[in-house]
Every structure is written in structure tokens, then in C-alpha cells.
Design an enzyme around this catalytic site. Structure first.
Site, mmCIF file in Angstrom:
data_model
loop_
_atom_site.group_PDB
_atom_site.id
_atom_site.type_symbol
_atom_site.label_atom_id
_atom_site.label_comp_id
_atom_site.label_asym_id
_atom_site.label_seq_id
_atom_site.Cartn_x
_atom_site.Cartn_y
_atom_site.Cartn_z
ATOM 1 N N LEU A 286 66.077 28.539 -44.078
ATOM 2 C CA LEU A 286 67.427 27.809 -44.258
ATOM 3 C C LEU A 286 67.086 26.396 -43.855
ATOM 4 O O LEU A 286 66.903 26.015 -42.491
ATOM 5 C CB LEU A 286 68.629 28.293 -43.836
ATOM 6 C CG LEU A 286 69.933 27.435 -44.127
ATOM 7 C CD1 LEU A 286 70.466 27.437 -45.336
ATOM 8 C CD2 LEU A 286 71.161 28.095 -42.913
ATOM 9 N N HIS B 252 88.757 19.690 -33.583
ATOM 10 C CA HIS B 252 87.100 19.705 -33.891
ATOM 11 C C HIS B 252 86.198 20.898 -33.194
ATOM 12 O O HIS B 252 85.312 21.316 -33.858
ATOM 13 C CB HIS B 252 86.604 18.446 -33.325
ATOM 14 C CG HIS B 252 86.981 17.202 -33.892
ATOM 15 N ND1 HIS B 252 87.229 17.043 -35.348
ATOM 16 C CD2 HIS B 252 87.728 15.984 -33.574
ATOM 17 C CE1 HIS B 252 87.569 15.753 -35.794
ATOM 18 N NE2 HIS B 252 88.038 15.349 -34.611
ATOM 19 N N ASP C 87 86.717 18.636 -43.956
ATOM 20 C CA ASP C 87 87.934 17.866 -43.563
ATOM 21 C C ASP C 87 89.039 18.545 -43.348
ATOM 22 O O ASP C 87 89.307 19.835 -43.489
ATOM 23 C CB ASP C 87 88.317 17.126 -44.770
ATOM 24 C CG ASP C 87 89.233 15.906 -44.790
ATOM 25 O OD1 ASP C 87 89.342 15.461 -43.525
ATOM 26 O OD2 ASP C 87 89.761 15.414 -45.740
ATOM 27 N N GLY C 88 89.877 18.089 -42.343
ATOM 28 C CA GLY C 88 91.033 18.961 -41.795
ATOM 29 C C GLY C 88 91.257 19.271 -40.613
ATOM 30 O O GLY C 88 92.282 20.086 -40.165
#
Ligand code: FPP
Length: 247
Positions: free
Chosen positions: A127, A33, A16-17
């Protein structure tokens, strides 16, 4: 140095942010973004380095479609850009890509890119990197319930052949495992959920899976989420005592 024993197995991140960071730096939202996308690259690498086994990032919620069409298409273009520039390295690092969400309803080029990443990395066993995209927790649970009911109907022998009593008895026996196995992906529950930007809410993220997760809220905006900040969040997690409801 972090000791590896208490490293969370699954880290989920609400990134977020980006917008506030862009405004603060007098940049366009899409620049924000883009800076966020660059952090995703680093966090994937750092997760692998730290020994995290599953990383899930919230890239786009079902509600994010309410944003301007310019911003929405910009975010999906960044997803394509990410796959184009990173897939070779992701593959070589044995990372397995997954997607949570309804990707049949996102722009076709983004869906094609993500499917390419999933297919190319399907046999990797390092991963697991999940991108939650066009994702909503309530929608995921609703879909799981629907799929679990369909399974029961199919098991019994198709809609025409069902007798009411056995159908009702099977439906009343629906349990957590029936729903769990119908979530978007077969992944362990997150041990740690991180949200950046100082906001402290869940925003419809992994509602089913976070029942016993630990939360760390970082004040940094997502484009400021450096590997150092990530390690600080993990340190904070390590100081938590997890009891899962027991004493
Ligand atoms: C939240 O910030 C961020 C998003 C809604 C988009 C996240 C997308 C990326 C980082 C791009 C690419 C992703 C991947 C996985 C390659 P915000 O816009 O809500 O920030 P604000 O609350 O300050 O406005």
C-alpha cells in the site's frame, strides 16, 4: 463482504470534523486531533485489508497555518507521534509512505519524522500511504507549471543560450503530461474521494487529480470514521457508474 474487483485503487480522504467532534464531547481541539490520528492508523490497516493500493489523507492544508499556533504545533506534534509509534508496523506491513506538499516549510521535527518514514519505507511495494501536509492544490499546479517551464529551458540549453523562437514554440507545446509528471508524487488519480463531517466541498485538495473522481460525503466526524463507515463509503462508490466523459 466486499468483492475485490470494484475496490477503488486510490482512495483520498479529507479528514474533517475533529474540532466539532471535540466540542461535542467537551474535549480540547487537540484531543479531537488525537482521536483523528488514531483513526488514521485504522484506515491505513483497513485500506490494506480491502486491497486499496493508494491511500492519500489530507492532514494539513496550506490554509491551516491560519489557525492558532497552539493548534498548528499540536497537529505537527501528532504527526511526529504517529511516525514514532507506527513506523515499525507500517514498515513491517510493506506500506510505502509518501508526502504531498511543501515540507520545507513545516516545523523541522515533523519534516525530519516524515523524511525518516519515507526513507525507511522507500523499498516497500505494498500500500502507498501519502500524507498531504502543508498541501494546496493550486500551489501544486503552479509549481508543476514552473517546473515544466524550467525543464524546457534546461532542455534547450540554459537560459543564456535560448533563442526566443524555439523557446516560445516549446512553451506553446506544453501539455497535460508535462504538468502531470511534475506533481508532488507520481500516483494514479483518486478513484474515490471521501470527505467526512457532512461538509461538501473540496478545499483545494488534489485539484489536478480529481477530474474524474467519485465523491462520497460521510456525515460522521473524522474521529467517528470507523472501518465500518469506511466500508460503507466504498460500497457507495461501487454503485456508481463511471463513464469518464463517454456515454
Ligand atoms: C480537520 O478537522 C482536521 C485537520 C485539519 C487535521 C487532521 C490531522 C490529524 C488527523 C492528525 C494527524 C495526521 C496524520 C496523518 C498522522 P477540523 O479541525 O477542521 O474540524 P472542524 O471543521 O470540526 O473544526
Amino acid at each position: 463482504m466486499l468483492d475485490t474487483e470494484s475496490i477503488p485503487k486510490h482512495v483520498a480522504i479529507i479528514m474533517d470534523g475533529n474540532g466539532r467532534w471535540a466540542r461535542q464531547n467537551k474535549l480540547s481541539i487537540l484531543r479531537g486531533h488525537n482521536a483523528g490520528m488514531l483513526r488514521v492508523k485504522e484506515v491505513v490497516k483497513e485500506s490494506d485489508r480491502l486491497g486499496v493500493k493508494y491511500l492519500t489523507v489530507y492532514a494539513f492544508s496550506t490554509e491551516n497555518f491560519k489557525r492558532s499556533s497552539e493548534e498548528v504545533s499540536g497537529i505537527f506534534s501528532l504527526v511526529c507521534k504517529f511516525v514514532d509509534s507506527e513506523l515499525d508496523e507500517i514498515f513491517e506491513n510493506n506500506v510505502k509512505v509518501g508526502v504531498l506538499g511543501d515540507i520545507d516549510k513545516i516545523p523541522e521535527n515533523a519534516a525530519v519524522s516524515l523524511k525518516r518514514a519515507i526513507d525507511r519505507t522507500a523499498n516497500n511495494d505494498g500500500l502507498v500511504f501519502n500524507v498531504a501536509i502543508n498541501y494546496g492544490g493550486r500551489a501544486e499546479i503552479t509549481r508543476a507549471a514552473r517546473l515544466a517551464c524550467k525543464e524546457i529551458i534546461n532542455d534547450i540549453g540554459g537560459a543564456d543560450a535560448i533563442d526566443r523562437k524555439s523557446l516560445l514554440s516549446r512553451l506553446c507545446d506544453l501539455n497535460e503530461a508535462d504538468l502531470s509528471k511534475n506533481m508532488y508524487a507520481d500516483i494514479p488519480d483518486p478513484d474515490l474521494v471521501i470527505r467526512t463531517s457532512g461538509e461538501e466541498r473540496i478545499s483545494n485538495f488534489l485539484l489536478w487529480q480529481i477530474a474524474y473522481s467519485e465523491f462520497v460525503f460521510a456525515k460522521e466526524y473524522w474521529p467517528e470514521f470507523t472501518p465500518d463507515v469506511y466500508r460503507r463509503c466504498i460500497e457507495e462508490y461501487k454503485n456508481r457508474q463511471r463513464r469518464f466523459g463517454s456515454r
